[in-house]
Design an enzyme around this catalytic site. Sequence first.
Site, PDB file in Angstrom:
ATOM      1  N   GLU A 157       5.105  -8.411  11.667  1.00  0.00           N
ATOM      2  CA  GLU A 157       4.589  -8.110  10.328  1.00  0.00           C
ATOM      3  C   GLU A 157       5.731  -7.698   9.387  1.00  0.00           C
ATOM      4  O   GLU A 157       5.771  -8.093   8.234  1.00  0.00           O
ATOM      5  CB  GLU A 157       3.554  -6.987  10.459  1.00  0.00           C
ATOM      6  CG  GLU A 157       2.801  -6.658   9.184  1.00  0.00           C
ATOM      7  CD  GLU A 157       1.783  -5.534   9.402  1.00  0.00           C
ATOM      8  OE1 GLU A 157       1.756  -4.942  10.514  1.00  0.00           O
ATOM      9  OE2 GLU A 157       1.023  -5.247   8.458  1.00  0.00           O
TER      10      GLU A 157
ATOM     11  N   ASP B  25       0.764  -1.232   0.000  1.00  0.00           N
ATOM     12  CA  ASP B  25       0.000   0.000   0.000  1.00  0.00           C
ATOM     13  C   ASP B  25       0.800   1.292   0.000  1.00  0.00           C
ATOM     14  O   ASP B  25       0.593   2.180  -0.790  1.00  0.00           O
ATOM     15  CB  ASP B  25      -0.903   0.029   1.238  1.00  0.00           C
ATOM     16  CG  ASP B  25      -1.390  -1.363   1.614  1.00  0.00           C
ATOM     17  OD1 ASP B  25      -1.443  -2.219   0.729  1.00  0.00           O
ATOM     18  OD2 ASP B  25      -1.714  -1.570   2.784  1.00  0.00           O
TER      19      ASP B  25
HETATM   20  C1  9WN Z   1      -5.107  -2.811   3.837  1.00  0.00           C
HETATM   21  C2  9WN Z   1      -3.316  -7.594   5.967  1.00  0.00           C
HETATM   22  C3  9WN Z   1      -2.965  -6.483   5.000  1.00  0.00           C
HETATM   23  C4  9WN Z   1      -1.981  -6.971   3.931  1.00  0.00           C
HETATM   24  C5  9WN Z   1      -1.394  -5.820   3.120  1.00  0.00           C
HETATM   25  C6  9WN Z   1      -0.834  -4.799   4.091  1.00  0.00           C
HETATM   26  C7  9WN Z   1      -1.910  -4.310   5.064  1.00  0.00           C
HETATM   27  C8  9WN Z   1      -4.171  -3.279   4.948  1.00  0.00           C
HETATM   28  C9  9WN Z   1      -4.030  -2.191   5.983  1.00  0.00           C
HETATM   29  O1  9WN Z   1      -2.410  -5.412   5.762  1.00  0.00           O
HETATM   30  O2  9WN Z   1      -2.927  -3.641   4.329  1.00  0.00           O
HETATM   31  O3  9WN Z   1      -5.414  -3.885   2.990  1.00  0.00           O
HETATM   32  O4  9WN Z   1      -4.987  -1.948   6.721  1.00  0.00           O
HETATM   33  O5  9WN Z   1      -2.967  -1.577   6.082  1.00  0.00           O
HETATM   34  O6  9WN Z   1      -0.247  -3.746   3.408  1.00  0.00           O
HETATM   35  O7  9WN Z   1      -0.400  -6.311   2.267  1.00  0.00           O
HETATM   36  O8  9WN Z   1      -2.619  -7.850   3.063  1.00  0.00           O
HETATM   37  O9  9WN Z   1      -2.142  -8.150   6.483  1.00  0.00           O
END
Ligand code: 9WN
Length: 427
Positions: A397, A170
């Site tokens: 993470e 993101d």
């Molecule tokens: C938005 C769940 C997800 C991952 C993504 C990561 C983060 C979400 C957020 O978390 O994104 O989808 O709320 O930040 O960037 O890769 O799938 O782990």
Amino acid sequence: MPYDRLQNDAASVLRGNDRDGTTVPSPQLYPHQWNWDSSFATIGWAHLDPLRASQELERLARGQWADGMIPHIIFDPIAANYEPGPTLWRTDGHPNAPSGVRTSSITQPPVMATAARRVFDHAGGDHAVLTILRDLVPAIERWHAWFLTTRDPSGSGVPCIVHPWESGMDNATRWDAPLSRIEPGPITYRRVDDRVIAAQERPNRKDYDRYVFLVEERARLQFAPPTREDSSFLCGDVALASILCRAEEDLAYLAEKLGGQRTEAMSRRGTIAAGLHALYDPERACYDDVDLLTGERLAVEHVAGLLPLFAGVATPQQAAQMLAKLEDPIRYQTSWPIPTIPPQAPGFEAHRYWRGPVWINVNWMIADGLARTGAERVARQIAERSLAMIAQAGFREYFDARTGEGLGADSFGWTAALAIDFIDQLR
Ligand code: 9WN
């Protein structure tokens, strides 16, 4: 065995994140089912319990939209602490949305077929597992086809994304320029992520406003196929294309092993590989994303540009150039590899997510890609360093590439799942 303890701890994380057959990425920060997280979790489950692994993918397929898209989040009705939740996505009641589950309106990189292939390889011919996998083939085929019809109408071979969240990376510097053009104006929403995790490890306020603006834009457009005229963000994503390209190969393998169901996987694979080739920059030894609203290539140094290795499409010369870059001490060779961007690159932030830290899913894909090109020694080193970092910092993470410090959420699903797979590779 040297990794026994880590393997047990990783299995406990997966079990602890299990919510009735789906694996949440992290109980506190991400309490729903995320698309590529779920597929990576499946790769871990495949080692522990192939039936449970296949059920994870079955649960992911529940979210499929009528047009073929498999969404990036399937919401758990009893988990509330995540924003934006279903109300802001406004997908309820839309004719394309699935019934029985609430979902987001965008997708994520398609790791599902690759995960399904792993499950097949561990299933030992178990009838129940093979039945589930066989039933998943048409769903995966429709999703893959959707990427090239709905998300690549010009036939470039590289599907576009309508939101940085679709890239799974993101907050990456690769999206800074296209995102910076969006002026969301006053916008109201509730944010909880920066209360669970230190704000300096999460996206800043202005970027989050833009993320929410894009969520609302999709709803305003009634989730129609995006066009240059109506979209505020539209980028061809080389990492997503690489993951899809690899997934096509894995889908073709599965379909053949499971009784010869017809798919167009290998033909799509050829289209995507050609699209990727057109985006290689030999000067920078990197594949570039494209901003489809300006027509310009996004020449931003980022590990995502090396993921064509995972797709198996890099020529031997390209692979050698990319390997040299990965091993270059002033680029990707940090104490704890692989940083999302080199520490010297503009925009590097050691602790902010996707702007510098190490991610285990990226390491896993790059290691797999390197092994495919014959660079087994380097692939092994990435696996060993990843496991050493996790043993020291926990199932976090993401990690600081210079110190190995653990960052972001704890008990993180794909860190645990892919640790299990790395351990297996090293045995
Ligand atoms: C938005 C769940 C997800 C991952 C993504 C990561 C983060 C979400 C957020 O978390 O994104 O989808 O709320 O930040 O960037 O890769 O799938 O782990």
